[in-house]
Design a protein around this motif. Structure first.
Motif, mmCIF file in Angstrom:
data_model
loop_
_atom_site.group_PDB
_atom_site.id
_atom_site.type_symbol
_atom_site.label_atom_id
_atom_site.label_comp_id
_atom_site.label_asym_id
_atom_site.label_seq_id
_atom_site.Cartn_x
_atom_site.Cartn_y
_atom_site.Cartn_z
ATOM 1 N N ASP A 20 0.974 -1.203 0.073
ATOM 2 C CA ASP A 20 -0.095 -0.036 -0.247
ATOM 3 C C ASP A 20 0.649 1.235 -0.192
ATOM 4 O O ASP A 20 0.278 2.501 0.085
ATOM 5 N N GLY A 21 2.036 1.113 -0.131
ATOM 6 C CA GLY A 21 3.161 2.182 -0.329
ATOM 7 C C GLY A 21 3.640 2.749 1.103
ATOM 8 O O GLY A 21 4.645 3.367 1.044
ATOM 9 N N ARG A 22 3.007 2.238 2.171
ATOM 10 C CA ARG A 22 3.745 2.340 3.546
ATOM 11 C C ARG A 22 4.979 1.877 3.771
ATOM 12 O O ARG A 22 5.055 0.767 3.394
ATOM 13 N N GLU A 23 5.852 2.443 4.400
ATOM 14 C CA GLU A 23 6.897 1.974 4.826
ATOM 15 C C GLU A 23 6.962 1.262 6.347
ATOM 16 O O GLU A 23 6.479 2.054 7.214
ATOM 17 N N ILE A 24 7.483 0.334 6.591
ATOM 18 C CA ILE A 24 7.548 -0.323 8.095
ATOM 19 C C ILE A 24 8.805 -1.096 8.056
ATOM 20 O O ILE A 24 9.674 -1.250 7.039
ATOM 21 N N SER A 25 9.273 -0.943 9.468
ATOM 22 C CA SER A 25 10.645 -1.351 9.934
ATOM 23 C C SER A 25 10.334 -3.071 10.071
ATOM 24 O O SER A 25 9.468 -3.285 10.848
ATOM 25 N N CYS A 26 11.589 -3.939 9.526
ATOM 26 C CA CYS A 26 11.101 -5.112 9.723
ATOM 27 C C CYS A 26 12.799 -5.653 10.345
ATOM 28 O O CYS A 26 13.745 -4.949 10.296
ATOM 29 N N ILE A 27 12.453 -6.995 10.891
ATOM 30 C CA ILE A 27 13.839 -7.618 11.225
ATOM 31 C C ILE A 27 13.550 -9.072 10.698
ATOM 32 O O ILE A 27 12.609 -9.822 10.767
ATOM 33 N N GLY A 28 14.752 -9.700 10.383
ATOM 34 C CA GLY A 28 14.778 -11.137 9.944
ATOM 35 C C GLY A 28 15.178 -12.073 10.954
ATOM 36 O O GLY A 28 15.738 -11.680 12.093
ATOM 37 N N ILE A 29 14.863 -13.195 10.534
ATOM 38 C CA ILE A 29 15.087 -14.495 11.302
ATOM 39 C C ILE A 29 16.434 -14.601 11.760
ATOM 40 O O ILE A 29 16.730 -14.876 13.027
ATOM 41 N N GLU A 30 17.422 -14.253 10.853
ATOM 42 C CA GLU A 30 18.938 -14.280 11.184
ATOM 43 C C GLU A 30 19.251 -13.349 12.350
ATOM 44 O O GLU A 30 19.745 -13.807 13.412
ATOM 45 N N SER A 31 18.745 -12.147 12.324
ATOM 46 C CA SER A 31 19.025 -11.209 13.225
ATOM 47 C C SER A 31 18.547 -11.778 14.607
ATOM 48 O O SER A 31 19.015 -11.670 15.677
ATOM 49 N N ILE A 32 17.127 -12.150 14.371
ATOM 50 C CA ILE A 32 16.426 -12.525 15.678
ATOM 51 C C ILE A 32 17.089 -13.431 16.513
ATOM 52 O O ILE A 32 17.279 -13.643 17.735
ATOM 53 N N SER A 33 17.650 -14.784 15.626
ATOM 54 C CA SER A 33 18.382 -15.673 16.488
ATOM 55 C C SER A 33 19.629 -15.390 16.916
ATOM 56 O O SER A 33 20.168 -15.775 17.884
#
Lengths: 284, 78
Positions: A20-33
Motif C-alpha cells: 500500500d506504499g507505506r514503509e515499515i521497519s522489519c527484522i529478519g530471522i537471522e538477526s532474531i536468532s
C-alpha cells in the motif's frame, strides 16, 4: 540489558515498502536468532514489536493483526486436543500466526487411513506419533514457538493436568464422547473451548465459555451418545481444512481480546449445496 | 384448513431423507417439528440439533408457515 537489546534490534532493522506504499521497519530471522542469546527468539520478537519493528514473518499480517495483538499471540498458550484432521491444520495455522506456546495432546500414531486429510500424515510418517510429527512441523515453520507434547489420550483423569496453563483449548477430536472430556475439563479450568466437528461435506464450529452450558447445548445429554454422522459419511480433507480455519479464527479473536464470533452460536455448513449459516444456541 | 409451506433443510446423513418437494415443504398450520420428523422417518436421536428461523428449538415447536427449519444430526468427526 533491555535497552541494549532494543538498540541491537534497531541497528538491524530493514525498511520494507508495503504494497500500500507505506514503509515499515522489519527484522529478519537471522538477526532474531543472533540476538536470542539467553532470552530466546520469542522474547526478541516481542521486544522488536514493542519497538515498532515487525519480524518479516508477520509483515503480511499488518494491519489485520496489530503489533499489540501479535505480542498477545506470542505470549499466549493454546492447547490443541487431537492432532489428526482438524488438529493438524489448526496447529499449522497457529504456528504460522505466532501463537507462542502450544500444548499438543494425542495418544495416537498415524496410519494409512489418515493420509486423506491429516496434514502431518505423510507416507513416511505412518506408525509415527502424531504429536511428535506435529512438533517437528511447528519447529520447521516457526522455531520461536514453544511446544509441549503429550503422547497420551486425554481422559477424565488427566485432562485438567494436561490442559492447565492453556488460555484456550481447541477441540480437534474425532468422536462425540471424547469431546465431552475436553468440555468438562475446560469448565473446571475456567477457560474457553473452541469445538468443531465434521462429517462428509458437513461441518460445525462453536465457542463455549465456562458457564455457557458446555457441549450439551450442541449434542444434548452427554450420557446418551453413540456414533455421529461421520461414521457413515467419513471426513473429507476440504471440509476438515475449512472448519479448522474457523477454529483458528476464533482462537486468534479470543487471544487478542476481541469478541469471539461463535459464543452462544453454532456455525453450520454443508458444502453439498454451499449452505453456510450461524445459528443461535439456547441454554439446555 | 389452508396448506402453508416451510423451508426445510436436512443436513449430512439426513439429506437422503429430504422430501421430493425439496426445501419447500407443505404443512398444516400448527404442525410441530416433531410431526414433520416422524413423517420423514427421522428418529429423535438423529435430529438433536433443530433450528427454526436460525434459533435452536425443540421438537414441540409449532410451525405456521414461512419458517426456515434446519435439522442437523450429531456430527463428531475430525
Amino acid at each position: 540489558m533491555t535497552s541494549d537489546l532494543t538498540a541491537e534490534i534497531n541497528s538491524r532493522k530493514i525498511e520494507l515498502k508495503r504494497r500500500d506504499g507505506r514503509e515499515i521497519s522489519c527484522i529478519g530471522i537471522e538477526s532474531i536468532s543472533e540476538l536470542s542469546g539467553t532470552t530466546g527468539r520469542c522474547a526478541v520478537e516481542k521486544k522488536s514489536l514493542e519497538a515498532g519493528i515487525v519480524p518479516f514473518r508477520y509483515a503480511r499480517n499488518m494491519d489485520t493483526i496489530s503489533s499489540e495483538n501479535q505480542i498477545r499471540l506470542l505470549e499466549s498458550t493454546a492447547a490443541v486436543v487431537g492432532l489428526g484432521g482438524l488438529g493438524g491444520y489448526v496447529t499449522e495455522i497457529l504456528a504460522r500466526t505466532g501463537v507462542g506456546n502450544l500444548i499438543l495432546i494425542d495418544g495416537d500414531v498415524f496410519d494409512e487411513t489418515n493420509l486423506n486429510r491429516q496434514l502431518f500424515c505423510t507416507e513416511g510418517a505412518i506408525g509415527k506419533s502424531k504429536v511428535e510429527s506435529a512438533a517437528e512441523r511447528v519447529y520447521s515453520i516457526n522455531a520461536s514457538v514453544n511446544v509441549k507434547t503429550y503422547h497420551e489420550w486425554l481422559s477424565a483423569g488427566n485432562a485438567v493436568d494436561l490442559l492447565a496453563g492453556g488460555q484456550v483449548v481447541i477441540d480437534c477430536l474425532d468422536s462425540v464422547e471424547a469431546r465431552f472430556v475436553v468440555s468438562n475439563a475446560a469448565e473446571k479450568l475456567g477457560i474457553p473451548m473452541i469445538t468443531a466437528a465434521v462429517a462428509g461435506t458437513a461441518g460445525q464450529a462453536a465457542t463455549i465459555y465456562p458457564g455457557d452450558g458446555g457441549l450439551e447445548r450442541i449434542y444434548g445429554n452427554q450420557h446418551e451418545h453413540s456414533g455421529g454422522a461421520e461414521d457413515a459419511l467419513g471426513c473429507l480433507p476440504y471440509t476438515v481444512m475449512l472448519i479448522a480455519a474457523l477454529e483458528c479464527t476464533e482462537a486468534v479473536k479470543i487471544i487478542s481480546g476481541e469478541k469471539p464470533g461463535l459464543k452462544d452460536r453454532l456455525f453450520i455448513m454443508d458444502l453439498a449445496d454451499y449452505t453456510f449459516e450461524t445459528m443461535q444456541l439456547i441454554s439446555p | 384448513m389452508t396448506k402453508t409451506y416451510i423451508e426445510l433443510r436436512l443436513f449430512a446423513t439426513l439429506s437422503k431423507k429430504a422430501p421430493e418437494s425439496g426445501t419447500r415443504y407443505p404443512i398444516q398450520p400448527g404442525t410441530s417439528v416433531k410431526t414433520i420428523l416422524d413423517r420423514l422417518e427421522i428418529a429423535p436421536e438423529e435430529a438433536k440439533l433443530l433450528f427454526v428461523n436460525g434459533v435452536k428449538s425443540d421438537p414441540e415447536t409449532k410451525l405456521y408457515g414461512g419458517e426456515r427449519v434446519g435439522v442437523f444430526p450429531p456430527v463428531g468427526g475430525g
